[in-house]
Write a protein that holds these residues in place. Structure first.
Motif, PDB file in Angstrom:
ATOM      1  N   LEU A  95       0.830  -1.199   0.000  1.00 42.19           N
ATOM      2  CA  LEU A  95       0.000   0.000   0.000  1.00 42.19           C
ATOM      3  C   LEU A  95       0.869   1.254   0.000  1.00 42.19           C
ATOM      4  CD1 LEU A  95      -2.823   1.243   0.166  1.00 42.19           C
ATOM      5  CD2 LEU A  95      -2.744   0.932   2.651  1.00 42.19           C
ATOM      6  N   LEU A  96       1.916   1.249   0.797  1.00 38.81           N
ATOM      7  CA  LEU A  96       2.830   2.390   0.845  1.00 38.81           C
ATOM      8  C   LEU A  96       3.505   2.592  -0.500  1.00 38.81           C
ATOM      9  CD1 LEU A  96       4.208   4.536   2.646  1.00 38.81           C
ATOM     10  CD2 LEU A  96       5.961   2.826   3.157  1.00 38.81           C
ATOM     11  N   GLU A  97       3.948   1.490  -1.106  1.00 35.28           N
ATOM     12  CA  GLU A  97       4.623   1.582  -2.396  1.00 35.28           C
ATOM     13  C   GLU A  97       3.660   2.024  -3.494  1.00 35.28           C
ATOM     14  OE1 GLU A  97       7.738  -1.123  -5.074  1.00 35.28           O
ATOM     15  OE2 GLU A  97       6.733  -1.972  -3.321  1.00 35.28           O
ATOM     16  N   GLY A  98       2.443   1.493  -3.468  1.00 34.49           N
ATOM     17  CA  GLY A  98       1.446   1.858  -4.473  1.00 34.49           C
ATOM     18  C   GLY A  98       1.089   3.330  -4.409  1.00 34.49           C
ATOM     19  N   ARG A  99       0.889   3.845  -3.196  1.00 33.36           N
ATOM     20  CA  ARG A  99       0.566   5.269  -3.042  1.00 33.36           C
ATOM     21  C   ARG A  99       1.723   6.150  -3.509  1.00 33.36           C
ATOM     22  NH1 ARG A  99      -2.141   4.760   2.995  1.00 33.36           N
ATOM     23  NH2 ARG A  99      -4.315   4.381   2.331  1.00 33.36           N
ATOM     24  N   SER A 100       2.948   5.711  -3.217  1.00 34.82           N
ATOM     25  CA  SER A 100       4.120   6.491  -3.622  1.00 34.82           C
ATOM     26  C   SER A 100       4.197   6.602  -5.137  1.00 34.82           C
ATOM     27  CB  SER A 100       5.380   5.830  -3.061  1.00 34.82           C
ATOM     28  OG  SER A 100       6.533   6.505  -3.496  1.00 34.82           O
ATOM     29  N   TRP A 101       4.018   5.486  -5.843  1.00 36.34           N
ATOM     30  CA  TRP A 101       4.063   5.515  -7.304  1.00 36.34           C
ATOM     31  C   TRP A 101       2.871   6.283  -7.875  1.00 36.34           C
ATOM     32  CZ3 TRP A 101       7.989   4.814 -10.308  1.00 36.34           C
ATOM     33  CH2 TRP A 101       9.057   4.021  -9.891  1.00 36.34           C
ATOM     34  N   LEU A 102       1.740   6.210  -7.226  1.00 38.27           N
ATOM     35  CA  LEU A 102       0.574   6.954  -7.696  1.00 38.27           C
ATOM     36  C   LEU A 102       0.839   8.453  -7.636  1.00 38.27           C
ATOM     37  CD1 LEU A 102      -2.343   6.857  -8.698  1.00 38.27           C
ATOM     38  CD2 LEU A 102      -3.097   6.733  -6.313  1.00 38.27           C
ATOM     39  N   THR A 103       1.502   8.896  -6.582  1.00 43.73           N
ATOM     40  CA  THR A 103       1.851  10.309  -6.463  1.00 43.73           C
ATOM     41  C   THR A 103       2.849  10.720  -7.546  1.00 43.73           C
ATOM     42  OG1 THR A 103       1.500  10.266  -4.062  1.00 43.73           O
ATOM     43  CG2 THR A 103       2.876  12.043  -4.943  1.00 43.73           C
ATOM     44  N   ARG A 104       3.838   9.863  -7.790  1.00 44.68           N
ATOM     45  CA  ARG A 104       4.843  10.187  -8.812  1.00 44.68           C
ATOM     46  C   ARG A 104       4.209  10.315 -10.193  1.00 44.68           C
ATOM     47  NH1 ARG A 104       8.265   5.621  -6.180  1.00 44.68           N
ATOM     48  NH2 ARG A 104       9.618   6.752  -4.743  1.00 44.68           N
ATOM     49  N   ILE A 105       3.336   9.367 -10.520  1.00 38.01           N
ATOM     50  CA  ILE A 105       2.723   9.402 -11.849  1.00 38.01           C
ATOM     51  C   ILE A 105       1.764  10.585 -11.961  1.00 38.01           C
ATOM     52  CG2 ILE A 105       1.220   8.148 -13.448  1.00 38.01           C
ATOM     53  CD1 ILE A 105       2.407   5.556 -12.387  1.00 38.01           C
TER      54      ILE A 105
END
Length: 368
Positions: A95-105
């Motif tokens: 979940l932490l990794e998914g949110r991080s990549w979502l913010t980057r994209i």
């Protein structure tokens, strides 16, 4: 016929595609699950994460002043990897990794990009939002999960990505099913099928319909929904990445059929499918690669054992379902309570039955 069947099982010969479909349908399965070619053990090993070098390369591309096709391809591979990690990586970590990549994209949408690149970024954001919403639901954050699901739907609409749109409706079906709102399941599945068309997600939407009709008690509509899903899945090519969470592979159809047939009382076939689900969830060295599917398979075996009069086996199977570290709390609670109900009906005064109910309640409370 027995000799011919043995030749099929050994893999020396195979029936024609038409007969593969018919034979699989008899057992509530699909041909891709029953007659799939054996996989190399290395092909089913699930990575716990992307190598640091790969992640660093993608991040360095994101820091460039312009977005090129290679960057988009790298992002797509990263999103696909995250979706494939869903069954095994601990939910808080993913979940932490998914949110991080979502913010980057999402930040890339503010850059100067072409129209096609903008659409691709919206599509990737939608897929990541779907993943994040599933993980939020797994961890019991249902309110956040619903908000994320709606965001995914809007991103899918803006990108004209019918897969993202369809899966956002499928998540709505899942959420409604776990809270017992079967009318909402049927409404969302109908809307999802209309939006997605004849895609992989529509197989799962029909499976959700079957789950709802099974719990409502309409056996005829259960059979119609399962048959429609089976027919559509047979018409689709075998997925290139069956581990991807937002792709329906033939083994997943067995998983859904198992739940539906158990619910309507077809215990013999449901038990056979539960065994097949457990087999497909386990690698050659005993590693469980789909713990949430395995947990529901153990619950199915527990329900069937309870109905057959074997209390000890029923509780043992139920406890097996509670042991895995990777859980989907709402789904496990739903099927776990169905096992508890069977135990209360058949063994109302047995302490062992009450012990399982107490253990289920404690785990749900501790993990929530």
């Amino acid at each position: 016929m027995v000799d011919q069947w043995k030749r099929w099982e050994s893999g020396r010969v195979l029936p024609s595609p038409e007969y593969q479909r018919l034979i699989a349908a008899i057992f509530g399965s699909v041909s891709g699950a029953m007659f799939a070619a054996p996989r190399d053990p290395q092909d089913v090993m699930v990575s716990a994460g992307t190598p640091v070098s790969v992640t660093t390369e993608v991040l360095s591309r994101l820091q460039a002043s312009a977005i090129d096709q290679a960057t988009l391809d790298a992002l797509r591979l990263t999103v696909d990897r995250l979706c494939a990690d869903y069954p095994t990586v601990p939910a808080p970590q993913l979940l932490l990794e998914g949110r991080s990549w979502l913010t980057r994209i999402s930040d890339l949408l503010d850059m100067r990009v072409t129209l096609s690149q903008h659409r691709e970024l919206l599509s990737l954001s939608g897929m990541l939002a779907l993943l994040v919403g599933c993980l939020e639901q797994d961890t019991g954050a249902s309110t956040h999960a619903e908000a994320t699901r709606r965001s995914a739907n809007l991103l899918g609409v803006e990108a004209d990505d019918h897969d993202v749109i369809g899966w956002s409706y499928e998540m709505s079906c899942w959420f409604a099913l776990t809270r017992g709102d079967y009318g909402a399941v049927l409404a969302a599945s109908t809307a999802g099928i209309e939006a997605a068309g004849e895609r992989s997600v529509s197989v799962q939407l029909r499976a959700q319909q079957a789950k709802a009709w099974a719990r409502i008690g309409d056996r005829r509509k259960v059979e119609v929904a399962l048959d429609q899903g089976r027919t559509l899945l047979e018409s689709l090519p075998y997925p290139t990445d069956p581990a991807h969470h937002f792709i329906v592979d033939p083994q997943k159809f067995d998983f859904y059929s198992m739940d539906v047939l158990r619910t309507v009382g077809e215990d013999r076939i449901a038990d056979a499918l539960a065994n097949e689900v457990l087999r497909s969830c386990t690698t050659w060295d005993g590693t469980v690669i789909s713990p949430m599917r395995a947990a529901e398979a153990w619950v199915s075996k527990g329900v069937i054992a309870a109905r057959a009069g074997d209390l000890e086996a029923a509780v043992e199977h139920g406890r097996n379902a509670l042991e895995g570290e990777r859980k989907s709390l709402p789904s496990l609670a739903m099927v776990g309570h169905e096992l508890s109900s069977e135990l209360r009906v058949h063994y109302p005064h047995e302490p062992l039955a009450q012990e399982y109910t107490n253990e289920l309640a404690q785990i749900m409370k501790a993990d929530a």
